[in-house]
Design a protein around this motif. Sequence first.
Motif, PDB file in Angstrom:
ATOM      1  N   GLY A  16     -61.323  13.028  12.597  1.00  0.00           N
ATOM      2  CA  GLY A  16     -61.548  13.414  11.207  1.00  0.00           C
ATOM      3  C   GLY A  16     -60.304  13.923  10.499  1.00  0.00           C
ATOM      4  N   ILE A  17     -59.136  13.677  11.045  1.00  0.00           N
ATOM      5  CA  ILE A  17     -57.928  14.089  10.333  1.00  0.00           C
ATOM      6  C   ILE A  17     -57.433  12.942   9.459  1.00  0.00           C
ATOM      7  N   SER A  18     -56.553  13.260   8.526  1.00  0.00           N
ATOM      8  CA  SER A  18     -56.084  12.241   7.595  1.00  0.00           C
ATOM      9  C   SER A  18     -54.683  11.783   7.987  1.00  0.00           C
ATOM     10  N   TYR A  19     -54.243  10.691   7.340  1.00  0.00           N
ATOM     11  CA  TYR A  19     -52.877  10.211   7.583  1.00  0.00           C
ATOM     12  C   TYR A  19     -51.880  11.322   7.296  1.00  0.00           C
ATOM     13  N   GLY A  20     -52.122  12.030   6.191  1.00  0.00           N
ATOM     14  CA  GLY A  20     -51.212  13.097   5.785  1.00  0.00           C
ATOM     15  C   GLY A  20     -51.034  14.130   6.882  1.00  0.00           C
ATOM     16  N   GLN A  21     -52.152  14.561   7.465  1.00  0.00           N
ATOM     17  CA  GLN A  21     -52.082  15.566   8.535  1.00  0.00           C
ATOM     18  C   GLN A  21     -51.338  15.029   9.745  1.00  0.00           C
ATOM     19  N   LEU A  22     -51.697  13.818  10.131  1.00  0.00           N
ATOM     20  CA  LEU A  22     -51.069  13.218  11.315  1.00  0.00           C
ATOM     21  C   LEU A  22     -49.553  13.170  11.157  1.00  0.00           C
ATOM     22  N   TYR A  23     -49.114  12.705   9.982  1.00  0.00           N
ATOM     23  CA  TYR A  23     -47.671  12.569   9.789  1.00  0.00           C
ATOM     24  C   TYR A  23     -46.998  13.909   9.562  1.00  0.00           C
ATOM     25  N   ARG A  24     -47.734  14.884   9.017  1.00  0.00           N
ATOM     26  CA  ARG A  24     -47.167  16.227   8.855  1.00  0.00           C
ATOM     27  C   ARG A  24     -46.888  16.800  10.243  1.00  0.00           C
ATOM     28  N   TRP A  25     -47.836  16.619  11.143  1.00  0.00           N
ATOM     29  CA  TRP A  25     -47.670  17.146  12.502  1.00  0.00           C
ATOM     30  C   TRP A  25     -46.554  16.419  13.229  1.00  0.00           C
ATOM     31  N   LYS A  26     -46.429  15.140  12.940  1.00  0.00           N
ATOM     32  CA  LYS A  26     -45.337  14.402  13.560  1.00  0.00           C
ATOM     33  C   LYS A  26     -44.000  14.958  13.055  1.00  0.00           C
ATOM     34  N   ARG A  27     -43.953  15.207  11.739  1.00  0.00           N
ATOM     35  CA  ARG A  27     -42.730  15.727  11.137  1.00  0.00           C
ATOM     36  C   ARG A  27     -42.356  17.076  11.723  1.00  0.00           C
ATOM     37  N   LYS A  28     -43.373  17.877  11.972  1.00  0.00           N
ATOM     38  CA  LYS A  28     -43.117  19.224  12.501  1.00  0.00           C
ATOM     39  C   LYS A  28     -42.963  19.208  14.023  1.00  0.00           C
ATOM     40  N   ASN A  29     -42.883  18.012  14.592  1.00  0.00           N
ATOM     41  CA  ASN A  29     -42.720  17.859  16.043  1.00  0.00           C
ATOM     42  C   ASN A  29     -43.884  18.387  16.864  1.00  0.00           C
ATOM     43  N   LEU A  30     -45.069  18.416  16.291  1.00  0.00           N
ATOM     44  CA  LEU A  30     -46.240  18.797  17.067  1.00  0.00           C
ATOM     45  C   LEU A  30     -46.715  17.602  17.884  1.00  0.00           C
ATOM     46  N   ILE A  31     -46.403  16.425  17.391  1.00  0.00           N
ATOM     47  CA  ILE A  31     -46.743  15.209  18.123  1.00  0.00           C
ATOM     48  C   ILE A  31     -45.444  14.458  18.377  1.00  0.00           C
ATOM     49  N   PRO A  32     -45.088  14.276  19.641  1.00  0.00           N
ATOM     50  CA  PRO A  32     -43.792  13.656  19.927  1.00  0.00           C
ATOM     51  C   PRO A  32     -43.721  12.197  19.502  1.00  0.00           C
ATOM     52  N   GLU A  33     -42.553  11.837  19.073  1.00  0.00           N
ATOM     53  CA  GLU A  33     -42.259  10.479  18.622  1.00  0.00           C
ATOM     54  C   GLU A  33     -42.694   9.418  19.653  1.00  0.00           C
ATOM     55  N   GLN A  34     -42.474   9.721  20.954  1.00  0.00           N
ATOM     56  CA  GLN A  34     -42.743   8.711  21.998  1.00  0.00           C
ATOM     57  C   GLN A  34     -44.227   8.354  22.084  1.00  0.00           C
ATOM     58  N   TRP A  35     -45.080   9.204  21.529  1.00  0.00           N
ATOM     59  CA  TRP A  35     -46.505   8.897  21.612  1.00  0.00           C
ATOM     60  C   TRP A  35     -46.928   7.834  20.612  1.00  0.00           C
ATOM     61  N   PHE A  36     -46.075   7.565  19.629  1.00  0.00           N
ATOM     62  CA  PHE A  36     -46.389   6.514  18.665  1.00  0.00           C
ATOM     63  C   PHE A  36     -45.952   5.187  19.271  1.00  0.00           C
ATOM     64  N   ILE A  37     -46.911   4.430  19.761  1.00  0.00           N
ATOM     65  CA  ILE A  37     -46.581   3.173  20.418  1.00  0.00           C
ATOM     66  C   ILE A  37     -46.937   2.029  19.482  1.00  0.00           C
ATOM     67  N   ARG A  38     -45.928   1.257  19.123  1.00  0.00           N
ATOM     68  CA  ARG A  38     -46.180   0.167  18.176  1.00  0.00           C
ATOM     69  C   ARG A  38     -46.465  -1.114  18.921  1.00  0.00           C
ATOM     70  N   LYS A  39     -47.502  -1.788  18.464  1.00  0.00           N
ATOM     71  CA  LYS A  39     -47.830  -3.084  19.062  1.00  0.00           C
ATOM     72  C   LYS A  39     -48.251  -4.006  17.942  1.00  0.00           C
TER      73      LYS A  39
END
Lengths: 213, 215
Positions: A16-39
Amino acid sequence: MNEDLISKKELLDMTGISYGQLYRWKRKNLIPEQWFIRKSSFTGQETFFPREKILQRIDRILNMKDDLSLDALADVFSPSPGEVSLSVGEILERNIVTTISLNLYIESAGAPAQPEFSFEKMLIIYVLDKMLRSGDISLEEGRLLVRTLEAHFPERTGRECGVMLTRKMGVVAFMLVPGNGEIYMDSEVRTVVKLSMAQCTEELKLWMGGSEG
Amino acid sequence: METACRTGGVFGKVSVTGDAEFNGSIDCLSLKSTGNIKVDGSLRSGILKATGDLKIEGGLTVTKMSLTGEIQVKESISGEDMKIFGTCTVKNGIQTDQFKLKGAVQSEGMLNAEVVEMVLIGKSNAAEIVGTRIDIHPFGVQKWVPWLRMGGTPELEVQVIEGDVISLENTMADTVRGGKVSIGPGCRIRLVEYSKSFHQDRRAEVVENVRLMED
């Protein structure tokens, strides 16, 4: 490997989170870059995440974000070491590790030059303690673990590293896996324990911060 | 005029008038400049206020930045509040809370910002633009002042845009995903996925739009 991934669409839907939240957390390094796996998929490019890790992380962020600021949270999740150092007395007093583990560490690595243990050292003791407590390793194997970690962690392996204990025909081996990747071994090798150093860092920080103590 | 040259290092306030070249990284509280600056390393500054060209061989970390002119960064940019009037070329991504640009951006990486406001002049491109609110439209005066069209029709080319509230004009994108999506004139988009609302101008081209069901 596929069943361990979750697509971004599914993730947002489930949590139930939004794109904005997800990317905010990514920006703040709460979610590490390596977890974003592009396919690439038939609908264009899609992003996937390691299912268990991301769901657990988002759950924790959602639970803790009311008490801590995003920057403080980033500090908890960051794999880099904390700044604190504690003396032997403080470590025991705060019940961070057991006396047995601490003694074993001092015995195999030698007493520290300073009267206080740095975060780095405490992390090793913490990992040792965790494995000893779970009953997965013997004291002798504990010594081996301390020597392995002292020799290679984190200079050679990086902080995002996995620790594995394997046995084959009664012979033990510790392995440090940089980047916490998967390794595949012959079928007679039994993996006894597998821990992620990043996760241990996080747990230890929370312990020391007192929010789980 | 000769270019002043000095080594990098840690500074309080740096102010430059004219051209300057730094042989090494700079870490400072504030950097104010008029003229051209080249940094052979990374630049970290609390405040960055510059008019002219800024060339950084490493990465740029800045809390508050306002720039008129051109900025080129070899690695990535991260900051909190960025205002750029001119062009911004960056090899990797940009991470900031506010990204306000009047001009053009060229990035091979991801632009990730809480708020993205872009007023396009000339051609821009980026791999991905993501954030909470994304607002992209062309610079209006161009309609009346033809010489401003030198850079061609203002447009943005991007692979993926994802955000909560998205409003686009003159944008060519493969995929746009968001909550409230509004596609204005001059857009060409292959796929729009939205969860709350979708609006398409009749001068825009969207091949496919899908509403994602919310439980």
